[in-house]
Design an enzyme around this catalytic site. Structure first.
Site, PDB file in Angstrom:
ATOM      1  N   HIS A  95       0.851  -1.185   0.000  1.00  0.00           N
ATOM      2  CA  HIS A  95       0.000   0.000   0.000  1.00  0.00           C
ATOM      3  C   HIS A  95       0.892   1.243   0.000  1.00  0.00           C
ATOM      4  O   HIS A  95       1.579   1.522   0.990  1.00  0.00           O
ATOM      5  CB  HIS A  95      -0.904   0.015   1.232  1.00  0.00           C
ATOM      6  CG  HIS A  95      -1.944  -1.069   1.236  1.00  0.00           C
ATOM      7  ND1 HIS A  95      -3.026  -1.052   0.383  1.00  0.00           N
ATOM      8  CD2 HIS A  95      -2.059  -2.191   1.997  1.00  0.00           C
ATOM      9  CE1 HIS A  95      -3.767  -2.125   0.614  1.00  0.00           C
ATOM     10  NE2 HIS A  95      -3.211  -2.824   1.586  1.00  0.00           N
ATOM     11  N   HIS A 105      -0.744  -6.436  -5.544  1.00  0.00           N
ATOM     12  CA  HIS A 105      -0.883  -7.713  -4.839  1.00  0.00           C
ATOM     13  C   HIS A 105      -0.286  -8.810  -5.707  1.00  0.00           C
ATOM     14  O   HIS A 105      -0.394  -8.771  -6.941  1.00  0.00           O
ATOM     15  CB  HIS A 105      -2.359  -8.017  -4.577  1.00  0.00           C
ATOM     16  CG  HIS A 105      -2.638  -9.469  -4.297  1.00  0.00           C
ATOM     17  ND1 HIS A 105      -3.131 -10.328  -5.257  1.00  0.00           N
ATOM     18  CD2 HIS A 105      -2.469 -10.203  -3.178  1.00  0.00           C
ATOM     19  CE1 HIS A 105      -3.266 -11.537  -4.731  1.00  0.00           C
ATOM     20  NE2 HIS A 105      -2.881 -11.491  -3.483  1.00  0.00           N
ATOM     21  N   ASN A 107       0.701 -13.296  -5.491  1.00  0.00           N
ATOM     22  CA  ASN A 107       0.618 -14.532  -4.719  1.00  0.00           C
ATOM     23  C   ASN A 107       0.995 -15.702  -5.618  1.00  0.00           C
ATOM     24  O   ASN A 107       0.577 -15.758  -6.767  1.00  0.00           O
ATOM     25  CB  ASN A 107      -0.816 -14.726  -4.189  1.00  0.00           C
ATOM     26  CG  ASN A 107      -1.019 -16.085  -3.553  1.00  0.00           C
ATOM     27  OD1 ASN A 107      -1.577 -16.982  -4.172  1.00  0.00           O
ATOM     28  ND2 ASN A 107      -0.580 -16.225  -2.330  1.00  0.00           N
ATOM     29  N   ARG A 109       1.433 -20.107  -4.997  1.00  0.00           N
ATOM     30  CA  ARG A 109       1.189 -21.106  -3.957  1.00  0.00           C
ATOM     31  C   ARG A 109       1.110 -22.504  -4.560  1.00  0.00           C
ATOM     32  O   ARG A 109       0.876 -22.676  -5.761  1.00  0.00           O
ATOM     33  CB  ARG A 109      -0.108 -20.786  -3.217  1.00  0.00           C
ATOM     34  CG  ARG A 109      -1.322 -20.735  -4.137  1.00  0.00           C
ATOM     35  CD  ARG A 109      -2.553 -20.191  -3.437  1.00  0.00           C
ATOM     36  NE  ARG A 109      -3.697 -20.136  -4.345  1.00  0.00           N
ATOM     37  CZ  ARG A 109      -3.977 -19.107  -5.127  1.00  0.00           C
ATOM     38  NH1 ARG A 109      -3.199 -18.041  -5.111  1.00  0.00           N
ATOM     39  NH2 ARG A 109      -5.035 -19.138  -5.921  1.00  0.00           N
ATOM     40  N   ARG A 259      -1.861 -17.953  11.161  1.00  0.00           N
ATOM     41  CA  ARG A 259      -1.586 -16.832  12.058  1.00  0.00           C
ATOM     42  C   ARG A 259      -2.358 -15.606  11.580  1.00  0.00           C
ATOM     43  O   ARG A 259      -2.109 -15.068  10.508  1.00  0.00           O
ATOM     44  CB  ARG A 259      -0.093 -16.545  12.109  1.00  0.00           C
ATOM     45  CG  ARG A 259       0.275 -15.503  13.154  1.00  0.00           C
ATOM     46  CD  ARG A 259       1.774 -15.446  13.377  1.00  0.00           C
ATOM     47  NE  ARG A 259       2.091 -14.488  14.418  1.00  0.00           N
ATOM     48  CZ  ARG A 259       2.288 -13.185  14.196  1.00  0.00           C
ATOM     49  NH1 ARG A 259       2.203 -12.709  12.969  1.00  0.00           N
ATOM     50  NH2 ARG A 259       2.572 -12.367  15.189  1.00  0.00           N
TER      51      ARG A 259
END
Length: 301
Positions: A95, A105, A107, A109, A259
């Site tokens: 940001h 953004h 990602n 995985r 978490r």
């Protein structure tokens, strides 16, 4: 399936991204926290705050495992319900301070679902997308050109398919608008086999800095006032709404007892909502809504 190789790549990717983003910020560095998950696995959370360029940013590596797949991971694969699982990935959100620098953004995985006596079922996913507060055609074209270059070695139609998937995924149905100008999104990828799928993960992960850093460099020192700042904070609300209501990664993290601080690091430090805010016609704010927040073939444009 070579999960140690994937884990090694992801941790190197996290370190490289943090190094370059910290360098362009120039006044703040990422704080690092290593955490363990009681059910198995853990992660490395790296957060930058109150920088000269980035108001807040997080780059998170996580590796979690458990005896039962979370519901968000079996929503489109109900036949895998009840299997044990291993999941790992890098997820980041930056940001910026300056409203003329878009939020970004990314990602990547990898998942594996296991059952005694059967081969593991694995797949990969990820992508990156851009959320500007003010439209800049040059920036958007650069972003998509870099995305296409990352896809081209894997097939002529790959960019078009994953660009469309990104437009459809990062969409807020209750607002009837996209979150930003898109990029790439893919999931459930395994039909190419492990080596090619892993190669594609690396191509997408490595392309993020190539796509974002020039945009940051070109806009971070632009002048702005309270009007631009207020618009930025208002539009950040859309980011929060998507991440808390629709984002599959957020839901997986919460459902797998990950978490919470690391999962919610993607949220901006300041945001505002206003009732029925509509920018005046002909303003740069209206241009964002009328021109940039529409599904567009930016490379043809």
């Amino acid at each position: 399936m070579d999960l140690p190789a994937v884990q090694n790549y992801l941790q190197q990717l996290q370190a490289r991204i943090c190094k370059e983003l910290s360098a362009i910020d120039g006044s703040a560095d990422f704080e690092t926290e290593t955490w363990d998950r009681p059910e198995g696995g853990g992660g490395i959370t790296r957060v930058l705050a109150d920088g000269a360029v980035f108001e807040k940013g997080g780059v998170n590596f996580s590796y979690v495992e458990g005896g039962k797949m979370p519901g968000s991971a079996t929503q489109h694969r109900p036949e895998l319900a009840g299997r044990s699982f291993k999941a790992m990935g890098v997820s980041l959100v930056m940001h910026p301070v300056n409203p003329y620098v878009p939020t970004s953004h990314a990602n990547v995985r990898c998942f594996a679902a296991e059952k005694p006596g059967e081969d593991p079922v694995w797949w990969m996913g990820g992508g990156f997308d851009l959320t500007p507060y003010y439209g800049n055609k040059e920036d958007v074209v650069h972003w998509h050109s870099t995305a296409k270059a990352a896809c081209d070695p894997f097939g002529e139609d790959v960019y078009d398919r994953y660009k469309q998937w990104c437009d459809e995924y990062f969409f807020l149905p209750h607002r009837n608008e996209p979150r930003g100008v898109g990029g790439l999104f893919y999931d459930d990828l395994n039909e190419w086999g492990f080596e090619k799928s892993f190669g594609f993960m690396q191509s997408v992960g490595n392309a993020y800095l190539d796509a974002y850093m020039p945009i940051v460099q070109n806009n971070k020192d632009r002048s702005y006032g309270q009007r631009e700042r207020d618009w930025q904070l208002y539009r950040r609300g859309r980011y929060v709404e998507f991440n808390l209501v629709f984002d599959r990664g957020t839901l997986f993290g919460l459902q797998s007892n990950g978490r919470t601080e690391a999962i919610l690091m993607s949220l901006p430090p300041l945001v505002r909502w206003e009732y029925g805010l509509t920018p005046d016609a002909g303003t740069p704010e209206a241009e964002l809504l009328d021109v940039y927040l529409k599904p567009t073939d930016w490379l043809a444009a």
